[in-house]
Design a protein around this motif. Sequence first.
Motif, PDB file in Angstrom:
ATOM      1  N   TRP A  35       0.821  -1.216   0.000  1.00  0.00           N
ATOM      2  CA  TRP A  35       0.000   0.000   0.000  1.00  0.00           C
ATOM      3  C   TRP A  35       0.852   1.262   0.000  1.00  0.00           C
ATOM      4  O   TRP A  35       0.535   2.228  -0.688  1.00  0.00           O
ATOM      5  CB  TRP A  35      -0.923   0.021   1.196  1.00  0.00           C
ATOM      6  N   GLN A  38       2.161   1.811  -3.423  1.00  0.00           N
ATOM      7  CA  GLN A  38       1.093   2.324  -4.285  1.00  0.00           C
ATOM      8  C   GLN A  38       0.838   3.807  -4.014  1.00  0.00           C
ATOM      9  O   GLN A  38       0.641   4.586  -4.940  1.00  0.00           O
ATOM     10  CB  GLN A  38      -0.190   1.521  -4.086  1.00  0.00           C
ATOM     11  N   TRP A  39       0.837   4.184  -2.760  1.00  0.00           N
ATOM     12  CA  TRP A  39       0.608   5.591  -2.401  1.00  0.00           C
ATOM     13  C   TRP A  39       1.764   6.459  -2.903  1.00  0.00           C
ATOM     14  O   TRP A  39       1.536   7.526  -3.483  1.00  0.00           O
ATOM     15  CB  TRP A  39       0.417   5.735  -0.897  1.00  0.00           C
ATOM     16  N   GLN A  41       3.648   5.978  -5.375  1.00  0.00           N
ATOM     17  CA  GLN A  41       3.594   6.062  -6.840  1.00  0.00           C
ATOM     18  C   GLN A  41       2.296   6.704  -7.336  1.00  0.00           C
ATOM     19  O   GLN A  41       2.006   6.675  -8.529  1.00  0.00           O
ATOM     20  CB  GLN A  41       3.769   4.665  -7.439  1.00  0.00           C
ATOM     21  N   GLU A  42       1.533   7.253  -6.398  1.00  0.00           N
ATOM     22  CA  GLU A  42       0.272   7.951  -6.684  1.00  0.00           C
ATOM     23  C   GLU A  42      -0.744   7.067  -7.400  1.00  0.00           C
ATOM     24  O   GLU A  42      -1.555   7.543  -8.183  1.00  0.00           O
ATOM     25  CB  GLU A  42       0.539   9.245  -7.452  1.00  0.00           C
ATOM     26  N   GLU A  43      -0.700   5.764  -7.084  1.00  0.00           N
ATOM     27  CA  GLU A  43      -1.683   4.835  -7.645  1.00  0.00           C
ATOM     28  C   GLU A  43      -2.942   4.808  -6.784  1.00  0.00           C
ATOM     29  O   GLU A  43      -3.999   4.385  -7.261  1.00  0.00           O
ATOM     30  CB  GLU A  43      -1.078   3.435  -7.742  1.00  0.00           C
ATOM     31  N   ILE A  44      -2.814   5.200  -5.508  1.00  0.00           N
ATOM     32  CA  ILE A  44      -3.976   5.316  -4.623  1.00  0.00           C
ATOM     33  C   ILE A  44      -3.923   6.673  -3.934  1.00  0.00           C
ATOM     34  O   ILE A  44      -2.856   7.248  -3.732  1.00  0.00           O
ATOM     35  CB  ILE A  44      -4.067   4.167  -3.595  1.00  0.00           C
ATOM     36  N   SER A  45      -5.078   7.162  -3.579  1.00  0.00           N
ATOM     37  CA  SER A  45      -5.196   8.499  -2.987  1.00  0.00           C
ATOM     38  C   SER A  45      -4.961   8.475  -1.477  1.00  0.00           C
ATOM     39  O   SER A  45      -4.912   7.412  -0.854  1.00  0.00           O
ATOM     40  CB  SER A  45      -6.595   9.053  -3.256  1.00  0.00           C
TER      41      SER A  45
END
Length: 189
Positions: A35, A38-39, A41-45
């Motif tokens: 997670w 992902q954060w 890499q700006e894949e999730i907000s």
Amino acid sequence: MTDQDSTVPSETESHVSDSVPAPSFQQAMEIAAVWLQQWDQEEISDEVIADRVGELVASRDGARGFFVVSLAGDSALMDRLPEALVGKLRSCGEGVVDLTARNLAMSAAMVVHHRKQSDDLQAAGSERVNLRCTELLRQLEPHSVKARLETLLAAASDNQGQDVAFLDRWGYDANQKKAIARAIEAVAD
């Protein structure tokens, strides 16, 4: 019988935490690492990671795993502390305050240990964890933080209270306990 009368969640509801077992400490570390990547890499907000972290820290092992990865890792999440995440961690209550306070103490003590061993790299890592804990504690619920840190300070400064066993278990010496007391006082600065 209508869905409103049912005590069993419908299949369309997204809330499944009652049926999903809490992750182990190891699983929580692995989940958190994914997670955070992902954060980063700006894949999730901010909101998505906050919701996910809220679910993860609902269990003690989940919270421990999240904090190990987020406090000691390279992700910028705990440096930026998005509002959504702070709000979610605040709502999680005293368990988050307790783990953050313990991480504050342990990182302060480890800075002393690493410096004594002339290990500047490890000391810098412990300092980063300490700063992250300090900043997070400043944003959590103030009354809970104050009460938790007073208990920890009593153990570090006066060898009294519930946290004496915690500090003794790790074998912290007088210099490490002084560093813990300074770290606690820095939260209020």
